[in-house]
Design a protein around this motif. Structure first.
Motif, PDB file in Angstrom:
ATOM      1  N   PHE A 231       8.215 -28.475  88.053  1.00 51.45           N
ATOM      2  CA  PHE A 231       8.079 -29.701  87.134  1.00 51.45           C
ATOM      3  C   PHE A 231       6.565 -30.113  87.575  1.00 51.45           C
ATOM      4  O   PHE A 231       5.760 -30.317  86.438  1.00 51.45           O
ATOM      5  CB  PHE A 231       9.086 -30.809  87.662  1.00 51.45           C
ATOM      6  CG  PHE A 231       9.080 -32.156  86.740  1.00 51.45           C
ATOM      7  CD1 PHE A 231      10.186 -32.352  86.318  1.00 51.45           C
ATOM      8  CD2 PHE A 231       8.346 -32.887  87.081  1.00 51.45           C
ATOM      9  CE1 PHE A 231      10.282 -33.710  85.534  1.00 51.45           C
ATOM     10  CE2 PHE A 231       8.082 -34.191  86.264  1.00 51.45           C
ATOM     11  CZ  PHE A 231       9.274 -34.626  85.517  1.00 51.45           C
ATOM     12  N   LEU A 232       6.167 -30.454  88.727  1.00 52.30           N
ATOM     13  CA  LEU A 232       4.962 -30.896  89.017  1.00 52.30           C
ATOM     14  C   LEU A 232       3.804 -29.932  88.616  1.00 52.30           C
ATOM     15  O   LEU A 232       2.651 -30.457  88.239  1.00 52.30           O
ATOM     16  CB  LEU A 232       4.910 -31.245  90.292  1.00 52.30           C
ATOM     17  CG  LEU A 232       5.762 -32.731  90.785  1.00 52.30           C
ATOM     18  CD1 LEU A 232       6.014 -32.907  92.299  1.00 52.30           C
ATOM     19  CD2 LEU A 232       5.360 -33.741  90.048  1.00 52.30           C
TER      20      LEU A 232
ATOM     21  N   MET B 253       9.653 -36.962  95.142  1.00 48.84           N
ATOM     22  CA  MET B 253      10.327 -36.084  96.260  1.00 48.84           C
ATOM     23  C   MET B 253       9.524 -35.346  97.022  1.00 48.84           C
ATOM     24  O   MET B 253       9.647 -34.957  98.158  1.00 48.84           O
ATOM     25  CB  MET B 253      11.037 -35.020  95.284  1.00 48.84           C
ATOM     26  CG  MET B 253      12.259 -35.495  94.312  1.00 48.84           C
ATOM     27  SD  MET B 253      13.694 -36.110  95.135  1.00 48.84           S
ATOM     28  CE  MET B 253      14.647 -34.465  95.528  1.00 48.84           C
TER      29      MET B 253
ATOM     30  N   ALA C 130       8.366 -39.258  87.236  1.00 52.55           N
ATOM     31  CA  ALA C 130       9.603 -39.343  87.169  1.00 52.55           C
ATOM     32  C   ALA C 130      10.480 -38.985  88.560  1.00 52.55           C
ATOM     33  O   ALA C 130       9.971 -39.336  89.536  1.00 52.55           O
ATOM     34  CB  ALA C 130      10.265 -38.551  85.957  1.00 52.55           C
ATOM     35  N   SER C 131      11.505 -37.874  88.072  1.00 52.77           N
ATOM     36  CA  SER C 131      12.190 -37.724  89.418  1.00 52.77           C
ATOM     37  C   SER C 131      11.668 -36.721  90.255  1.00 52.77           C
ATOM     38  O   SER C 131      12.147 -36.477  91.316  1.00 52.77           O
ATOM     39  CB  SER C 131      13.686 -37.039  88.760  1.00 52.77           C
ATOM     40  OG  SER C 131      13.315 -36.131  87.610  1.00 52.77           O
ATOM     41  N   SER C 132      10.505 -36.224  90.067  1.00 44.40           N
ATOM     42  CA  SER C 132      10.030 -35.239  91.037  1.00 44.40           C
ATOM     43  C   SER C 132       8.935 -35.542  91.918  1.00 44.40           C
ATOM     44  O   SER C 132       8.902 -35.267  93.023  1.00 44.40           O
ATOM     45  CB  SER C 132       9.306 -33.984  90.151  1.00 44.40           C
ATOM     46  OG  SER C 132      10.471 -33.128  89.559  1.00 44.40           O
ATOM     47  N   ALA C 133       7.959 -36.522  91.300  1.00 47.58           N
ATOM     48  CA  ALA C 133       6.729 -36.712  92.034  1.00 47.58           C
ATOM     49  C   ALA C 133       7.139 -37.414  93.507  1.00 47.58           C
ATOM     50  O   ALA C 133       6.630 -37.088  94.591  1.00 47.58           O
ATOM     51  CB  ALA C 133       5.829 -37.476  91.328  1.00 47.58           C
TER      52      ALA C 133
ATOM     53  N   THR D 168      17.835 -40.613  94.720  1.00 50.28           N
ATOM     54  CA  THR D 168      17.369 -41.803  94.648  1.00 50.28           C
ATOM     55  C   THR D 168      18.299 -42.650  93.894  1.00 50.28           C
ATOM     56  O   THR D 168      17.148 -43.161  93.086  1.00 50.28           O
ATOM     57  CB  THR D 168      15.766 -41.696  94.640  1.00 50.28           C
ATOM     58  OG1 THR D 168      15.469 -41.294  93.518  1.00 50.28           O
ATOM     59  CG2 THR D 168      15.303 -41.068  95.881  1.00 50.28           C
TER      60      THR D 168
ATOM     61  N   ARG E 257      11.834 -35.836 103.478  1.00 45.99           N
ATOM     62  CA  ARG E 257      11.515 -34.789 102.450  1.00 45.99           C
ATOM     63  C   ARG E 257      10.057 -34.526 102.486  1.00 45.99           C
ATOM     64  O   ARG E 257       9.592 -33.082 102.561  1.00 45.99           O
ATOM     65  CB  ARG E 257      11.992 -35.056 101.068  1.00 45.99           C
ATOM     66  CG  ARG E 257      12.188 -33.768 100.315  1.00 45.99           C
ATOM     67  CD  ARG E 257      12.653 -34.192  98.943  1.00 45.99           C
ATOM     68  NE  ARG E 257      13.896 -35.160  98.742  1.00 45.99           N
ATOM     69  CZ  ARG E 257      13.693 -36.508  98.542  1.00 45.99           C
ATOM     70  NH1 ARG E 257      12.495 -37.176  97.910  1.00 45.99           N
ATOM     71  NH2 ARG E 257      14.591 -37.333  98.242  1.00 45.99           N
ATOM     72  N   SER E 258       9.286 -35.233 102.282  1.00 42.93           N
ATOM     73  CA  SER E 258       7.807 -34.715 102.117  1.00 42.93           C
ATOM     74  C   SER E 258       7.360 -34.344 103.627  1.00 42.93           C
ATOM     75  O   SER E 258       6.478 -33.560 103.624  1.00 42.93           O
ATOM     76  CB  SER E 258       6.984 -36.136 101.735  1.00 42.93           C
ATOM     77  OG  SER E 258       6.835 -37.204 102.643  1.00 42.93           O
TER      78      SER E 258
ATOM     79  N   ILE F  49       8.341 -31.063 103.931  1.00 47.72           N
ATOM     80  CA  ILE F  49       7.520 -30.082 103.150  1.00 47.72           C
ATOM     81  C   ILE F  49       6.267 -29.803 103.884  1.00 47.72           C
ATOM     82  O   ILE F  49       5.760 -28.496 104.134  1.00 47.72           O
ATOM     83  CB  ILE F  49       7.215 -30.603 101.728  1.00 47.72           C
ATOM     84  CG1 ILE F  49       8.557 -30.667 100.824  1.00 47.72           C
ATOM     85  CG2 ILE F  49       5.949 -30.042 100.985  1.00 47.72           C
ATOM     86  CD1 ILE F  49       8.302 -31.453  99.633  1.00 47.72           C
TER      87      ILE F  49
ATOM     88  N   PHE G 142      12.748 -26.507  91.466  1.00 52.57           N
ATOM     89  CA  PHE G 142      12.792 -27.290  90.319  1.00 52.57           C
ATOM     90  C   PHE G 142      11.462 -28.490  90.218  1.00 52.57           C
ATOM     91  O   PHE G 142      10.828 -28.598  89.398  1.00 52.57           O
ATOM     92  CB  PHE G 142      14.169 -27.995  90.174  1.00 52.57           C
ATOM     93  CG  PHE G 142      13.951 -29.109  88.887  1.00 52.57           C
ATOM     94  CD1 PHE G 142      14.375 -28.405  87.606  1.00 52.57           C
ATOM     95  CD2 PHE G 142      13.798 -30.243  89.092  1.00 52.57           C
ATOM     96  CE1 PHE G 142      14.195 -29.547  86.497  1.00 52.57           C
ATOM     97  CE2 PHE G 142      13.857 -31.257  88.039  1.00 52.57           C
ATOM     98  CZ  PHE G 142      14.113 -30.660  86.968  1.00 52.57           C
ATOM     99  N   HIS G 143      11.379 -29.119  91.350  1.00 50.79           N
ATOM    100  CA  HIS G 143      10.454 -30.218  91.608  1.00 50.79           C
ATOM    101  C   HIS G 143       9.118 -29.429  91.491  1.00 50.79           C
ATOM    102  O   HIS G 143       8.195 -30.034  90.904  1.00 50.79           O
ATOM    103  CB  HIS G 143      10.560 -30.740  92.819  1.00 50.79           C
ATOM    104  CG  HIS G 143      12.008 -31.745  92.672  1.00 50.79           C
ATOM    105  ND1 HIS G 143      12.032 -32.682  91.670  1.00 50.79           N
ATOM    106  CD2 HIS G 143      12.933 -31.789  93.460  1.00 50.79           C
ATOM    107  CE1 HIS G 143      13.411 -32.986  91.840  1.00 50.79           C
ATOM    108  NE2 HIS G 143      14.036 -32.440  93.015  1.00 50.79           N
TER     109      HIS G 143
ATOM    110  N   ASP H 255      12.794 -39.993 100.934  1.00 51.13           N
ATOM    111  CA  ASP H 255      11.622 -39.369 100.350  1.00 51.13           C
ATOM    112  C   ASP H 255      10.564 -38.903 101.423  1.00 51.13           C
ATOM    113  O   ASP H 255       9.905 -37.999 101.307  1.00 51.13           O
ATOM    114  CB  ASP H 255      10.800 -40.429  99.303  1.00 51.13           C
ATOM    115  CG  ASP H 255      11.455 -40.566  97.897  1.00 51.13           C
ATOM    116  OD1 ASP H 255      12.286 -39.631  97.806  1.00 51.13           O
ATOM    117  OD2 ASP H 255      10.945 -41.554  97.291  1.00 51.13           O
TER     118      ASP H 255
END
Lengths: 207, 290
Positions: A122-123, B50, B45-48, A78, A100-101, A104, A118-119, A97
């Motif tokens: 992260f979350l 996504m 940031a770059s993840s949410a 993005t 992708r969601s 999922i 990774f995401h 976006d």
């Protein structure tokens, strides 16, 4: 890059892929006339199986499997180059976006598994601490992506230069952070099913 | 004295501490008071975005709430990625329906009255540039730099509302004010690979190598950034780029606040420039700047 079949397989009406994207993003993907400017400027297009303009074409044709199984939806970072330059002002990052969601939600196996890991890591950390814990991100990623040595050669130089915080920093009101994750997921589901999740009665009520 | 709400973001408390340190020091020198947003959380940031539209809006929105309670109107954000998310939600909050939904997720009302700007914007108004010019102790004369804005400071223009999306100038003006020579190059707003370095290191090495090569070809001795992700990708991956491609760039990567701090007379040590993974001190010492 793949070759697209030039026949629409989209379901008519609100069950179609076009309608789904429109509902999720407000974007009219039919406005795209395939000039290819998005793909020309995209820093990731050479690494993608479908170039960005092909993703839009596949959405126009309703080719769900092609879109949802593509690496493109996972490699898009993005960076907004495409949207900035699009002569039809199609917000392609927003479309990416949404795709992708949706992938999922439909539990489709991601073409770029490590990117999803990774995401998720992260979350997961943000949900737990309220802030990103960088050491936990690398550790958690390496464990779940089964790449124990990924980024390992950066660990020591970063540590000696004070770039790594070994103890996670936390938000005070972590209850609220957890509630945000929960209610955002409920709202997401509600918009897909059209039914209120939070207010829904229990599935089985004892009589 | 102008007072701003300051949202450092997670990177500035970790891998980009030098950006946080130098930002605070230069703002102090220029008469801007920064008050850290109370109990701020990660913007997602770059993840949410996504994975979840509403998470991507609600996480940054929670950081706008305390600003009003602190009695402030404007938030300044050093990280380009955080800026993009916070600015995006501040625009989205103008829609009453979206505002109500975000309020529902937060469990609290949110007004969206806070103005969000990037730190590079805060520090490049004509007033601040004039002030900086009057306070220069060590001009950066002869230092040839490539200014690198990356993706998210200026794009998409409808949201970012900052500078030109293809050929931005604000950082150029600042660096010229400080005495630097700013080189012409064509990668000012190209992407470095953003959040991909962990999961797809190969892609980030390729993109970062192209950026470093272009800056070198343009005659730059250093690259200047306003984003911790850009800084990390360009600064910390030069060793791997050498290993994979054989190119040994040895290209120092600076945050713009570090160079501003040097010009204003702060020693490199205090600005934490030694934290960089690619040596930046040798270049500065050679020019009598450190």
């Amino acid at each position: 890059m793949s070759v697209l079949k030039f026949a629409s397989t989209d379901q008519p009406g609100r069950n179609g892929l076009l309608a789904l994207v429109k509902a999720k993003t407000g974007q009219d993907v039919l406005a795209c006339y395939q000039c290819g400017k998005c793909s020309a400027g995209c820093p990731l297009s050479s690494a993608m199986d479908l170039a960005p303009h092909q993703v839009l074409r596949a959405v126009q044709l309703g080719q769900r499997d092609l879109v949802f199984q593509s690496s493109a939806i996972w490699l898009c970072v993005t960076c907004q180059t495409c949207y900035t330059r699009c002569p039809q002002e199609v917000d392609l990052p927003k479309v990416m976006d949404a795709l992708r969601s949706q992938a999922i939600q439909e539990k489709i196996r991601p073409a770029e598994r490590t990117v999803k890991v990774f995401h998720d890591v992260f979350l997961g950390l943000v949900e737990r601490f309220g802030r990103l814990y960088e050491v936990g991100l690398i550790g958690g990623y390496n464990l779940l992506a089964r790449q124990p040595l990924a980024s390992a050669d950066l660990g020591l130089p970063m540590l000696t230069r004070g770039k790594l915080e070994l103890i996670p920093r936390r938000v005070k009101d972590r209850e609220q952070i957890r509630a945000i994750f929960k209610r955002a997921a409920e709202l997401e589901l509600e918009e897909i099913t059209g039914q209120s999740v939070a207010a829904a009665p229990p599935a089985s009520v004892p009589s | 004295m102008s007072t701003y709400a300051y949202y450092p973001g997670c990177s500035l408390h970790g891998t980009a501490k030098e950006y946080d340190r130098s930002a605070r020091l230069v703002c102090q020198a220029l008469g801007l008071e920064l008050r850290e947003v109370e109990d701020w959380n990660c913007c997602g940031a770059s993840s949410a975005h996504m994975v979840s539209h509403w998470l991507a809006l609600s996480l940054p929105a929670r950081n706008l709430q305390p600003v009003e309670k602190m009695g402030l109107e404007t938030m300044t954000v050093p990280c380009a990625a955080c800026y993009a998310r916070l600015k995006d939600v501040s625009c989205e909050l103008k829609d009453p329906e979206v505002r109500a939904k975000i309020g529902r997720v937060l469990g609290d009302q949110v007004t969206g009255r806070v103005t969000v700007e990037p730190l590079i914007g805060t520090l490049t108004t004509q007033e601040i540039l004039d002030k900086a010019a009057s306070l220069i102790v060590k001009p950066l004369t002869g230092l040839k730099v490539a200014t690198y804005y990356g993706c998210l400071l200026t794009r998409p223009p409808k949201v970012a509302q900052f500078d030109d999306p293809e050929n931005p100038q604000s950082m150029d003006r600042l660096l010229r004010t400080l005495g630097s020579e700013v080189v012409e190059w064509y990668f000012k707003t190209e992407c470095c690979g953003a959040s991909l370095p962990v999961a797809r290191t190969d892609i980030v090495l390729d993109l970062s190598r192209k950026l470093l090569a272009a800056a070198k070809k343009a005659g730059a001795e250093a690259i200047v950034t306003a984003c911790p992700m850009c800084h990390s990708n360009l600064d910390s991956r030069q060793g791997e780029i050498r290993g994979r491609y054989g190119d040994d760039f040895k290209m120092p990567i600076f945050f713009f606040t570090e160079l501003l701090g040097l010009a204003l007379g702060y020693p490199a040590r205090e600005l934490l420039i030694a934290n960089h993974l690619t040596d930046a001190l040798s270049l500065l010492q050679g020019r009598g700047l450190a």
